[in-house]
Design a protein around this motif. Structure first.
Motif, PDB file in Angstrom:
ATOM      1  N   ASN A  72       0.803  -1.231   0.000  1.00  0.00           N
ATOM      2  CA  ASN A  72       0.000   0.000   0.000  1.00  0.00           C
ATOM      3  C   ASN A  72       0.836   1.282   0.000  1.00  0.00           C
ATOM      4  OD1 ASN A  72      -2.676  -1.205   0.068  1.00  0.00           O
ATOM      5  ND2 ASN A  72      -2.154  -1.864   2.153  1.00  0.00           N
ATOM      6  N   LYS A  73       2.076   1.181  -0.426  1.00  0.00           N
ATOM      7  CA  LYS A  73       2.957   2.359  -0.478  1.00  0.00           C
ATOM      8  C   LYS A  73       3.311   2.748  -1.923  1.00  0.00           C
ATOM      9  CE  LYS A  73       3.564   2.698   4.034  1.00  0.00           C
ATOM     10  NZ  LYS A  73       3.060   3.869   4.811  1.00  0.00           N
ATOM     11  N   ILE A  74       3.429   1.773  -2.798  1.00  0.00           N
ATOM     12  CA  ILE A  74       3.827   2.042  -4.184  1.00  0.00           C
ATOM     13  C   ILE A  74       2.583   2.484  -4.962  1.00  0.00           C
ATOM     14  CG2 ILE A  74       4.992   1.154  -6.218  1.00  0.00           C
ATOM     15  CD1 ILE A  74       6.654   1.201  -3.585  1.00  0.00           C
ATOM     16  N   THR A  75       2.646   3.659  -5.572  1.00  0.00           N
ATOM     17  CA  THR A  75       1.468   4.247  -6.196  1.00  0.00           C
ATOM     18  C   THR A  75       1.252   3.764  -7.641  1.00  0.00           C
ATOM     19  OG1 THR A  75       2.831   6.152  -6.802  1.00  0.00           O
ATOM     20  CG2 THR A  75       1.482   6.339  -4.805  1.00  0.00           C
ATOM     21  N   MET A  76      -0.010   3.532  -7.958  1.00  0.00           N
ATOM     22  CA  MET A  76      -0.405   3.100  -9.299  1.00  0.00           C
ATOM     23  C   MET A  76      -1.590   3.942  -9.755  1.00  0.00           C
ATOM     24  SD  MET A  76      -2.264  -0.376 -10.601  1.00  0.00           S
ATOM     25  CE  MET A  76      -3.868   0.464 -10.540  1.00  0.00           C
ATOM     26  N   SER A  77      -1.481   4.600 -10.903  1.00  0.00           N
ATOM     27  CA  SER A  77      -2.595   5.404 -11.422  1.00  0.00           C
ATOM     28  C   SER A  77      -3.503   4.547 -12.289  1.00  0.00           C
ATOM     29  CB  SER A  77      -2.065   6.590 -12.228  1.00  0.00           C
ATOM     30  OG  SER A  77      -1.267   6.156 -13.308  1.00  0.00           O
ATOM     31  N   HIS A  78      -4.774   4.945 -12.336  1.00  0.00           N
ATOM     32  CA  HIS A  78      -5.745   4.244 -13.191  1.00  0.00           C
ATOM     33  C   HIS A  78      -6.821   5.235 -13.614  1.00  0.00           C
ATOM     34  CE1 HIS A  78      -8.883   3.907 -10.011  1.00  0.00           C
ATOM     35  NE2 HIS A  78      -7.845   3.819  -9.193  1.00  0.00           N
ATOM     36  N   SER A  79      -7.706   4.793 -14.510  1.00  0.00           N
ATOM     37  CA  SER A  79      -8.677   5.698 -15.128  1.00  0.00           C
ATOM     38  C   SER A  79      -9.964   5.862 -14.337  1.00  0.00           C
ATOM     39  CB  SER A  79      -9.022   5.205 -16.537  1.00  0.00           C
ATOM     40  OG  SER A  79      -9.567   3.899 -16.484  1.00  0.00           O
ATOM     41  N   GLY A  80     -10.057   5.284 -13.158  1.00  0.00           N
ATOM     42  CA  GLY A  80     -11.253   5.454 -12.345  1.00  0.00           C
ATOM     43  C   GLY A  80     -11.809   4.135 -11.855  1.00  0.00           C
ATOM     44  N   PRO A  81     -12.618   4.162 -10.799  1.00  0.00           N
ATOM     45  CA  PRO A  81     -13.184   2.944 -10.207  1.00  0.00           C
ATOM     46  C   PRO A  81     -13.947   2.103 -11.228  1.00  0.00           C
ATOM     47  CG  PRO A  81     -13.556   4.828  -8.781  1.00  0.00           C
ATOM     48  CD  PRO A  81     -13.018   5.379 -10.076  1.00  0.00           C
ATOM     49  N   GLY A  82     -13.625   0.824 -11.257  1.00  0.00           N
ATOM     50  CA  GLY A  82     -14.314  -0.088 -12.157  1.00  0.00           C
ATOM     51  C   GLY A  82     -13.727  -0.185 -13.545  1.00  0.00           C
ATOM     52  N   GLY A  83     -12.759   0.689 -13.870  1.00  0.00           N
ATOM     53  CA  GLY A  83     -12.138   0.647 -15.179  1.00  0.00           C
ATOM     54  C   GLY A  83     -11.102  -0.464 -15.280  1.00  0.00           C
ATOM     55  N   SER A  84     -10.592  -0.676 -16.482  1.00  0.00           N
ATOM     56  CA  SER A  84      -9.673  -1.796 -16.705  1.00  0.00           C
ATOM     57  C   SER A  84      -8.391  -1.662 -15.886  1.00  0.00           C
ATOM     58  CB  SER A  84      -9.339  -1.910 -18.194  1.00  0.00           C
ATOM     59  OG  SER A  84      -8.789  -0.702 -18.690  1.00  0.00           O
ATOM     60  N   GLY A  85      -7.857  -0.427 -15.774  1.00  0.00           N
ATOM     61  CA  GLY A  85      -6.648  -0.237 -14.973  1.00  0.00           C
ATOM     62  C   GLY A  85      -6.898  -0.544 -13.507  1.00  0.00           C
ATOM     63  N   HIS A  86      -8.047  -0.129 -13.018  1.00  0.00           N
ATOM     64  CA  HIS A  86      -8.420  -0.427 -11.635  1.00  0.00           C
ATOM     65  C   HIS A  86      -8.538  -1.932 -11.436  1.00  0.00           C
ATOM     66  CE1 HIS A  86     -11.380   0.283  -8.064  1.00  0.00           C
ATOM     67  NE2 HIS A  86     -10.146   0.116  -7.663  1.00  0.00           N
ATOM     68  N   ASN A  87      -9.122  -2.609 -12.422  1.00  0.00           N
ATOM     69  CA  ASN A  87      -9.253  -4.067 -12.345  1.00  0.00           C
ATOM     70  C   ASN A  87      -7.888  -4.737 -12.276  1.00  0.00           C
ATOM     71  OD1 ASN A  87     -12.058  -3.861 -12.493  1.00  0.00           O
ATOM     72  ND2 ASN A  87     -12.092  -4.097 -14.722  1.00  0.00           N
ATOM     73  N   GLN A  88      -6.916  -4.184 -12.979  1.00  0.00           N
ATOM     74  CA  GLN A  88      -5.566  -4.734 -12.905  1.00  0.00           C
ATOM     75  C   GLN A  88      -5.000  -4.590 -11.489  1.00  0.00           C
ATOM     76  OE1 GLN A  88      -4.379  -2.833 -16.981  1.00  0.00           O
ATOM     77  NE2 GLN A  88      -2.694  -4.153 -16.357  1.00  0.00           N
ATOM     78  N   GLY A  89      -5.285  -3.461 -10.863  1.00  0.00           N
ATOM     79  CA  GLY A  89      -4.851  -3.275  -9.480  1.00  0.00           C
ATOM     80  C   GLY A  89      -5.485  -4.302  -8.555  1.00  0.00           C
ATOM     81  N   LEU A  90      -6.763  -4.629  -8.808  1.00  0.00           N
ATOM     82  CA  LEU A  90      -7.447  -5.634  -7.982  1.00  0.00           C
ATOM     83  C   LEU A  90      -6.867  -7.025  -8.210  1.00  0.00           C
ATOM     84  CD1 LEU A  90     -11.177  -4.490  -8.378  1.00  0.00           C
ATOM     85  CD2 LEU A  90      -9.566  -3.945  -6.540  1.00  0.00           C
ATOM     86  N   ILE A  91      -6.494  -7.303  -9.449  1.00  0.00           N
ATOM     87  CA  ILE A  91      -5.860  -8.591  -9.740  1.00  0.00           C
ATOM     88  C   ILE A  91      -4.513  -8.686  -9.026  1.00  0.00           C
ATOM     89  CG2 ILE A  91      -4.792  -9.975 -11.573  1.00  0.00           C
ATOM     90  CD1 ILE A  91      -7.054  -9.023 -13.426  1.00  0.00           C
ATOM     91  N   LEU A  92      -3.762  -7.584  -9.042  1.00  0.00           N
ATOM     92  CA  LEU A  92      -2.494  -7.567  -8.297  1.00  0.00           C
ATOM     93  C   LEU A  92      -2.735  -7.857  -6.821  1.00  0.00           C
ATOM     94  CD1 LEU A  92      -0.664  -4.457  -9.837  1.00  0.00           C
ATOM     95  CD2 LEU A  92      -0.063  -6.871 -10.149  1.00  0.00           C
ATOM     96  N   LYS A  93      -3.789  -7.274  -6.275  1.00  0.00           N
ATOM     97  CA  LYS A  93      -4.125  -7.498  -4.871  1.00  0.00           C
ATOM     98  C   LYS A  93      -4.449  -8.967  -4.622  1.00  0.00           C
ATOM     99  CE  LYS A  93      -7.322  -6.039  -1.215  1.00  0.00           C
ATOM    100  NZ  LYS A  93      -8.512  -5.211  -0.882  1.00  0.00           N
ATOM    101  N   GLU A  94      -5.229  -9.556  -5.530  1.00  0.00           N
ATOM    102  CA  GLU A  94      -5.570 -10.979  -5.404  1.00  0.00           C
ATOM    103  C   GLU A  94      -4.310 -11.843  -5.425  1.00  0.00           C
ATOM    104  OE1 GLU A  94      -8.857 -12.781  -5.504  1.00  0.00           O
ATOM    105  OE2 GLU A  94      -9.290 -10.862  -4.537  1.00  0.00           O
ATOM    106  N   LEU A  95      -3.299 -11.384  -6.125  1.00  0.00           N
ATOM    107  CA  LEU A  95      -2.048 -12.134  -6.247  1.00  0.00           C
ATOM    108  C   LEU A  95      -1.065 -11.828  -5.117  1.00  0.00           C
ATOM    109  CD1 LEU A  95      -1.576 -11.663 -10.094  1.00  0.00           C
ATOM    110  CD2 LEU A  95      -2.210 -13.802  -8.936  1.00  0.00           C
ATOM    111  N   GLY A  96      -1.480 -10.948  -4.195  1.00  0.00           N
ATOM    112  CA  GLY A  96      -0.644 -10.644  -3.035  1.00  0.00           C
ATOM    113  C   GLY A  96       0.187  -9.391  -3.161  1.00  0.00           C
ATOM    114  N   TYR A  97      -0.111  -8.549  -4.171  1.00  0.00           N
ATOM    115  CA  TYR A  97       0.634  -7.305  -4.359  1.00  0.00           C
ATOM    116  C   TYR A  97      -0.329  -6.125  -4.158  1.00  0.00           C
ATOM    117  CZ  TYR A  97       3.882 -10.539  -6.616  1.00  0.00           C
ATOM    118  OH  TYR A  97       4.729 -11.591  -6.884  1.00  0.00           O
TER     119      TYR A  97
END
Length: 357
Positions: free
Chosen positions: A168-193
């Motif tokens: 929760n320290k390394i910043t990642m930008s995305h196009s808004g809640p529910g968008g594809s970039g945000h979904n990638q962030g959620l996948i990273l979270k599911e994978l432990g990142y």
């Protein structure tokens, strides 16, 4: 005139009238002709005026770029102008509603990214893929993992190791809640990142946030990143996919570094599709499908798609049934991913969306 001759003439006239009546009855009625697709009478007069293609996002993004390229090819096939109009806002729901509020006559079409599949669970809108008829699945615009040229990260492993060491320290930008970039962030979270996700109002601005060193990394679409790759302004650490790109064979696929991510990357994350409002006449939809299929064979389109290494979804999903099944599978994975991570407002179960195994 003798009475006998008068009777003969009257009888002859009656016979002629009866024959004409029988012949008249044999002419196909409009509704009978419409049930015979091969008849000339079955053809409808469409299109007879310009068509508007709504792209429900801002100009210059991946969806807009592909939409404009497709519109140019459709004009050649349909013989009328196809005007692209951007109506951004609220994750694309404003433009989507505009199309759904228009007449179901095939003159107002929607060229959409995938966010329409999450509107209900996100609480953005009551609309979904179910409220539209798929004309064509176009392409999947590949997603990347990108840092600026000034970044300390030179490999995906270095970035992931730092994320793991600093949750929760390394910043990642995305196009808004529910968008594809945000979904990638959620996948990273599911994978432990677990990353610190920062929302921008568009994918392009999310990328500019990286270029300005405001955030550590982002997940842009390839279609509007190629210029920055060529200029050397960004470093691409990986393709967020289970295979490499033909146009950039030296960039590793994400699954090469994180094999367990394959289950999330088996379905294209960013499908672009051409949709018509529900209730559009089937013969109009078929004309649009035929024209779109032919547009996909145009040299300008093929070269553009291949130069951007986009997945040719139109070659994999060629009929309405397969397109609808694709949308269902996509919703089953993404809507539940968002809900399980506390992003979606409503449970997908409320909308009879099963959890993808």
């Amino acid at each position: 005139m003798k009475k006998t001759n008068f009777k003969k003439i009257l009888t002859a006239i009656l016979v002629v009238v009866m024959c004409l009546s029988v012949a008249g009855c044999s002419v196909s009625k409009p509704n009978e002709a419409s049930n015979n697709p091969g008849s000339e009478d079955a053809k409808i007069d469409y299109p007879t005026k310009p068509i508007t293609m709504i792209v429900p996002y801002g100009a210059g993004g991946g969806t807009d770029t592909y939409g404009r390229m497709l519109a140019a090819q459709l004009e050649k096939k349909l013989g009328v102008s196809v005007t692209v109009t951007n109506q951004g806002g609220a994750s694309g729901s404003i433009g989507t509603k505009f199309v759904h509020d228009a007449d179901a006559d095939g003159y107002t079409l929607l060229f959409s990214a995938e966010t329409i599949g999450t509107y209900r669970s996100m609480g953005t809108s009551d609309l979904s893929y179910n409220n539209f008829i798929p004309v064509a699945l176009a392409v999947n615009d590949p997603k990347l993992v990108v840092v600026s040229k000034n970044s300390k990260y030179n490999t995906l492993e270095e970035l992931l190791d730092d994320i793991k060491a600093n949750p929760n320290k390394i910043t990642m930008s995305h196009s808004g809640p529910g968008g594809s970039g945000h979904n990638q962030g959620l996948i990273l979270k599911e994978l432990g990142y677990e990353v610190a996700m920062t929302a921008y109002d568009s994918g392009n601005n999310a990328l500019l946030g990286v270029l300005g060193d405001q955030v550590a990394f982002t997940n842009p679409n390839l279609s509007f990143t190629t210029g920055y790759i060529s200029s050397g302004d960004v470093k691409v650490l990986a393709v967020f996919s289970n295979e490499r790109l033909k146009s950039y064979p030296d960039i590793p696929a994400f699954t090469e570094i994180v094999p367990e991510s394959e289950k999330y990357l088996s379905i294209p994350l960013t499908p672009l599709s051409l949709l018509a409002k529900e209730g559009t006449p089937s013969d109009v939809v078929e004309i649009l499908r035929k024209a779109t299929s032919e547009a996909f064979q145009e040299t300008d389109w093929v070269e553009f798609v291949e130069s951007n290494s986009a997945d040719k979804l139109y070659e994999k999903y060629t009929d309405e049934e397969s397109m609808k099944q694709f949308f269902k599978n996509w919703e089953s994975m993404i809507c539940w991913l968002q809900y399980d991570n506390g992003v979606a407002k409503n449970s997908p179960e409320k909308f009879n969306i099963p959890k993808l195994d």
